[in-house]
Write an enzyme that holds these catalytic residues in place. Sequence first.
Site, PDB file in Angstrom:
ATOM      1  N   ARG A 266      -8.004  -2.160  -0.303  1.00  0.00           N
ATOM      2  CA  ARG A 266      -8.777  -1.855  -1.446  1.00  0.00           C
ATOM      3  C   ARG A 266      -9.887  -0.838  -1.254  1.00  0.00           C
ATOM      4  O   ARG A 266     -10.683  -1.163  -0.109  1.00  0.00           O
ATOM      5  CB  ARG A 266      -9.294  -3.246  -2.346  1.00  0.00           C
ATOM      6  CG  ARG A 266      -8.571  -3.919  -2.974  1.00  0.00           C
ATOM      7  CD  ARG A 266      -8.060  -3.233  -4.292  1.00  0.00           C
ATOM      8  NE  ARG A 266      -6.688  -4.021  -5.161  1.00  0.00           N
ATOM      9  CZ  ARG A 266      -5.676  -3.758  -4.894  1.00  0.00           C
ATOM     10  NH1 ARG A 266      -5.044  -3.128  -3.994  1.00  0.00           N
ATOM     11  NH2 ARG A 266      -4.840  -4.745  -5.742  1.00  0.00           N
ATOM     12  N   GLU A 295     -11.205   4.707  -8.810  1.00  0.00           N
ATOM     13  CA  GLU A 295      -9.740   5.321  -8.855  1.00  0.00           C
ATOM     14  C   GLU A 295      -9.559   5.863 -10.367  1.00  0.00           C
ATOM     15  O   GLU A 295      -9.965   5.016 -11.049  1.00  0.00           O
ATOM     16  CB  GLU A 295      -8.582   4.304  -8.484  1.00  0.00           C
ATOM     17  CG  GLU A 295      -8.790   4.024  -7.093  1.00  0.00           C
ATOM     18  CD  GLU A 295      -7.681   3.006  -6.447  1.00  0.00           C
ATOM     19  OE1 GLU A 295      -6.771   2.494  -7.337  1.00  0.00           O
ATOM     20  OE2 GLU A 295      -7.906   2.712  -5.155  1.00  0.00           O
ATOM     21  N   HIS A 317      -3.296   5.911  -4.431  1.00  0.00           N
ATOM     22  CA  HIS A 317      -2.567   4.418  -4.557  1.00  0.00           C
ATOM     23  C   HIS A 317      -1.086   4.175  -4.579  1.00  0.00           C
ATOM     24  O   HIS A 317      -0.802   3.805  -5.554  1.00  0.00           O
ATOM     25  CB  HIS A 317      -3.427   3.868  -5.545  1.00  0.00           C
ATOM     26  CG  HIS A 317      -3.492   2.449  -5.539  1.00  0.00           C
ATOM     27  ND1 HIS A 317      -4.762   1.387  -5.865  1.00  0.00           N
ATOM     28  CD2 HIS A 317      -2.780   1.147  -4.960  1.00  0.00           C
ATOM     29  CE1 HIS A 317      -4.455   0.291  -5.727  1.00  0.00           C
ATOM     30  NE2 HIS A 317      -3.332   0.206  -4.923  1.00  0.00           N
TER      31      HIS A 317
HETATM   32  C1  GLV Z   1      -1.502  -2.905  -5.036  1.00  0.00           C
HETATM   33  O1  GLV Z   1      -2.528  -2.380  -4.753  1.00  0.00           O
HETATM   34  C2  GLV Z   1      -1.265  -4.012  -5.154  1.00  0.00           C
HETATM   35  O2  GLV Z   1      -2.227  -4.718  -5.164  1.00  0.00           O
HETATM   36  O3  GLV Z   1      -0.431  -4.428  -5.717  1.00  0.00           O
END
Ligand code: GLV
Length: 369
Positions: A266, A295, A317
């Site tokens: 994260r 983000e 991401h």
């Molecule tokens: C992606 O970042 C998730 O948490 O699945």
Amino acid sequence: MSQRIRVFATCDIGDAVNLLHQQGYELEVYPQPEAPPKSLIIEKVKSGVNGLITTLRDPIDAEVFAAGEGTLKVVAQIAVGFDNINRADANKYKVPFTHTADVLTEATAEFAFFLMGALARKLWSAEHLCRENRWSYWHPYLPFLGDEVTGKTVAIIGTGRIGLALIKKCAGFDMNILCFDPAYENHDYIQAIQETNDLRYQKGISREQTSIRYTTLHEALSTADFISLHVPLLREGESTTPTYHLIDETTLRMMKPTAMIVNTSRGPVVDETALARALRENWIAGAALDVYEKEPLPADSPLRDPAIADRCRLLPHFASAARITRLSPDPNKGMAGRCVQGLIDVLEGNYGGDVTKMPYVVNKEAFGK
Ligand code: GLV
């Protein structure tokens, strides 16, 4: 006739929704690719939906749970991380929420490994050379060299599912592995990897003997050639071992000037201002990021500084963004399938209606006897 169960999804999750239609549920999907405004989520919940399908960009807190009092029975998150869902608020309103752990473990771990390799071997700069027609000779060391991953030392920060999966992949590349976890250590797994490594060496498959062990954060950061982050985001007050800005000026300064860091966990685990400075001032050699403090990554982020572009890989991401992992309707293969199954388990009262036995529910503590 009893009323149909209603579900609102804040994003399209593909064909897995057919499972909801087969259940006879009434489903509404937010049609835009962007996140819906929170006010819309609240409006939908207030209108009486029983199940809410969310993802990591939707803030789900007391306001949402209060709007659904008496009607909202489950929040099913299509992601493994759930820092967007306020667990204390979910517990207060006694709403179980589910996530999609396990099915994205290997995809995320392999992506972290690929980022590490792409960064170390300078794939971005090398391709630019080709595309911009600046490749004019083969030379032993010009215009630049990358660094091998094989045989180097990697620090795995966070040894939950994804950290352990990355360990398995790094072991295959004959890497020495240092593990650190602020909250959880899996010594059986680490020992099994060591035994496998020893066997590979004895059989002549690996040329060097390699080691794996748990250590301190300081030793992991100050010794490793590569550092990969796999901790959940836990802010102050959410845990006795918070991970917010675990990587900041102090910890970045522990790293070797040749070291590289990868973050697929994260964004707020890393202080981005400190990281951009560490890259600009060469405290470390490189970073590859898939997640950010905000983000999408803002246009004015210091990470976009062209002066560090050759050392800083920026991905959107994307670690779990593989076809089967994201969209398979099979709950044992895809996030979409697992998300839908988690929702159905709660709404249909599977497992004898015992929320604590439902495999994809996160906040089981709110439902103990
Ligand atoms: C992606 O970042 C998730 O948490 O699945």
